[in-house]
Design a protein around this motif. Structure first.
Motif, PDB file in Angstrom:
ATOM      1  N   ASN A   1     -48.412 -23.581  16.614  1.00  0.00           N
ATOM      2  CA  ASN A   1     -47.720 -23.059  17.782  1.00  0.00           C
ATOM      3  C   ASN A   1     -46.315 -22.633  17.365  1.00  0.00           C
ATOM      4  O   ASN A   1     -45.868 -22.953  16.268  1.00  0.00           O
ATOM      5  CB  ASN A   1     -47.645 -24.141  18.875  1.00  0.00           C
ATOM      6  CG  ASN A   1     -47.593 -23.551  20.257  1.00  0.00           C
ATOM      7  OD1 ASN A   1     -47.264 -22.381  20.453  1.00  0.00           O
ATOM      8  ND2 ASN A   1     -47.916 -24.362  21.242  1.00  0.00           N
ATOM      9  N   THR A   2     -45.613 -21.932  18.240  1.00  0.00           N
ATOM     10  CA  THR A   2     -44.215 -21.612  17.959  1.00  0.00           C
ATOM     11  C   THR A   2     -43.387 -22.856  18.253  1.00  0.00           C
ATOM     12  O   THR A   2     -43.573 -23.516  19.280  1.00  0.00           O
ATOM     13  CB  THR A   2     -43.727 -20.431  18.815  1.00  0.00           C
ATOM     14  OG1 THR A   2     -43.997 -20.700  20.181  1.00  0.00           O
ATOM     15  CG2 THR A   2     -44.388 -19.146  18.404  1.00  0.00           C
ATOM     16  N   THR A   3     -42.495 -23.176  17.345  1.00  0.00           N
ATOM     17  CA  THR A   3     -41.706 -24.400  17.489  1.00  0.00           C
ATOM     18  C   THR A   3     -40.296 -24.202  16.958  1.00  0.00           C
ATOM     19  O   THR A   3     -40.012 -23.239  16.239  1.00  0.00           O
ATOM     20  CB  THR A   3     -42.326 -25.573  16.688  1.00  0.00           C
ATOM     21  OG1 THR A   3     -42.353 -25.213  15.317  1.00  0.00           O
ATOM     22  CG2 THR A   3     -43.705 -25.918  17.167  1.00  0.00           C
TER      23      THR A   3
ATOM     24  N   SER B   1     -35.988 -22.559  12.883  1.00  0.00           N
ATOM     25  CA  SER B   1     -37.276 -21.982  13.268  1.00  0.00           C
ATOM     26  C   SER B   1     -38.411 -22.789  12.658  1.00  0.00           C
ATOM     27  O   SER B   1     -38.251 -23.443  11.627  1.00  0.00           O
ATOM     28  CB  SER B   1     -37.365 -20.523  12.828  1.00  0.00           C
ATOM     29  OG  SER B   1     -37.350 -20.434  11.421  1.00  0.00           O
ATOM     30  N   GLY B   2     -39.566 -22.755  13.297  1.00  0.00           N
ATOM     31  CA  GLY B   2     -40.703 -23.570  12.906  1.00  0.00           C
ATOM     32  C   GLY B   2     -41.275 -23.265  11.543  1.00  0.00           C
ATOM     33  O   GLY B   2     -41.951 -24.103  10.954  1.00  0.00           O
TER      34      GLY B   2
ATOM     35  N   LYS C   1     -35.313 -35.691  22.317  1.00  0.00           N
ATOM     36  CA  LYS C   1     -35.944 -34.574  23.033  1.00  0.00           C
ATOM     37  C   LYS C   1     -35.659 -34.633  24.533  1.00  0.00           C
ATOM     38  O   LYS C   1     -35.282 -33.641  25.154  1.00  0.00           O
ATOM     39  CB  LYS C   1     -37.450 -34.551  22.791  1.00  0.00           C
ATOM     40  CG  LYS C   1     -37.840 -34.173  21.389  1.00  0.00           C
ATOM     41  CD  LYS C   1     -39.345 -34.246  21.231  1.00  0.00           C
ATOM     42  CE  LYS C   1     -39.812 -33.920  19.842  1.00  0.00           C
ATOM     43  NZ  LYS C   1     -41.271 -34.011  19.707  1.00  0.00           N
TER      44      LYS C   1
ATOM     45  N   SER D   1     -45.235 -22.471  13.543  1.00  0.00           N
ATOM     46  CA  SER D   1     -45.467 -23.590  12.633  1.00  0.00           C
ATOM     47  C   SER D   1     -46.969 -23.724  12.404  1.00  0.00           C
ATOM     48  O   SER D   1     -47.722 -23.946  13.348  1.00  0.00           O
ATOM     49  CB  SER D   1     -44.918 -24.885  13.236  1.00  0.00           C
ATOM     50  OG  SER D   1     -45.387 -26.001  12.528  1.00  0.00           O
TER      51      SER D   1
ATOM     52  N   LYS E   1     -48.149 -27.294  13.442  1.00  0.00           N
ATOM     53  CA  LYS E   1     -48.333 -27.509  14.884  1.00  0.00           C
ATOM     54  C   LYS E   1     -49.230 -26.454  15.528  1.00  0.00           C
ATOM     55  O   LYS E   1     -49.595 -26.582  16.681  1.00  0.00           O
ATOM     56  CB  LYS E   1     -46.978 -27.484  15.595  1.00  0.00           C
ATOM     57  CG  LYS E   1     -46.021 -28.575  15.178  1.00  0.00           C
ATOM     58  CD  LYS E   1     -46.308 -29.833  15.909  1.00  0.00           C
ATOM     59  CE  LYS E   1     -45.225 -30.859  15.607  1.00  0.00           C
ATOM     60  NZ  LYS E   1     -45.455 -32.104  16.238  1.00  0.00           N
TER      61      LYS E   1
ATOM     62  N   LYS F   1     -37.399 -26.794  14.940  1.00  0.00           N
ATOM     63  CA  LYS F   1     -37.350 -28.063  14.220  1.00  0.00           C
ATOM     64  C   LYS F   1     -35.914 -28.542  14.099  1.00  0.00           C
ATOM     65  O   LYS F   1     -34.981 -27.742  14.035  1.00  0.00           O
ATOM     66  CB  LYS F   1     -37.851 -27.900  12.777  1.00  0.00           C
ATOM     67  CG  LYS F   1     -39.289 -27.611  12.608  1.00  0.00           C
ATOM     68  CD  LYS F   1     -39.574 -27.518  11.105  1.00  0.00           C
ATOM     69  CE  LYS F   1     -41.032 -27.358  10.841  1.00  0.00           C
ATOM     70  NZ  LYS F   1     -41.307 -27.366   9.399  1.00  0.00           N
TER      71      LYS F   1
END
Length: 125
Positions: free
Chosen positions: A17-19, A40-41, A121, A12, A15, A21
């Protein structure tokens, strides 16, 4: 991820970073009403919203609260709904009294939304 392809799909830029969603729906009373699958981000928020069909659940004159970067105003307008986001501080340098008041109201509600998202979360809803 160690795979470069998977890493690029999950990255992303927002962000940095790898995220993963998901789209979370919160009622005006603070209850979690909807949690989508994970995406996927790199996928856009607008695309997730369109694919899920959640917009079909909205009624005319509903208001949808979202982050500033959530580009849904055009889609919501076709359904007769409004997008509720904080005002942007443009080149003018400061908010008007009315914009300040509206931002305060939105911020008070956003606190409850952020708490609900945190519960999604933490408790893996």
């Amino acid at each position: 991820p160690t795979s470069l392809v998977l890493n690029s799909e999950m990255f992303s830029h927002y962000k940095s970073n790898t995220t993963l969603k998901c789209l979370v729906g919160i009622t005006p009373w603070g209850a979690v009403s909807f949690v989508s699958n994970l995406y996927s981000g790199c996928i856009s928020d607008k695309h997730i919203t369109e694919v899920l069909g959640i917009l079909d659940l909205l009624s005319e004159e509903d208001g949808v609260m979202a982050d500033k970067g959530f580009p849904l105003a055009d889609i919501l307008a076709t359904k007769g709904c409004s997008l509720v986001i904080p005002h942007f501080l443009a080149a003018k340098g400061q908010f008007s009294a009315e914009e300040n008041s509206q931002n305060a109201e939105i911020t008070n509600v956003r606190v409850h939304v952020e708490q609900a998202i945190r519960r999604v979360k933490e408790f893996h809803i």
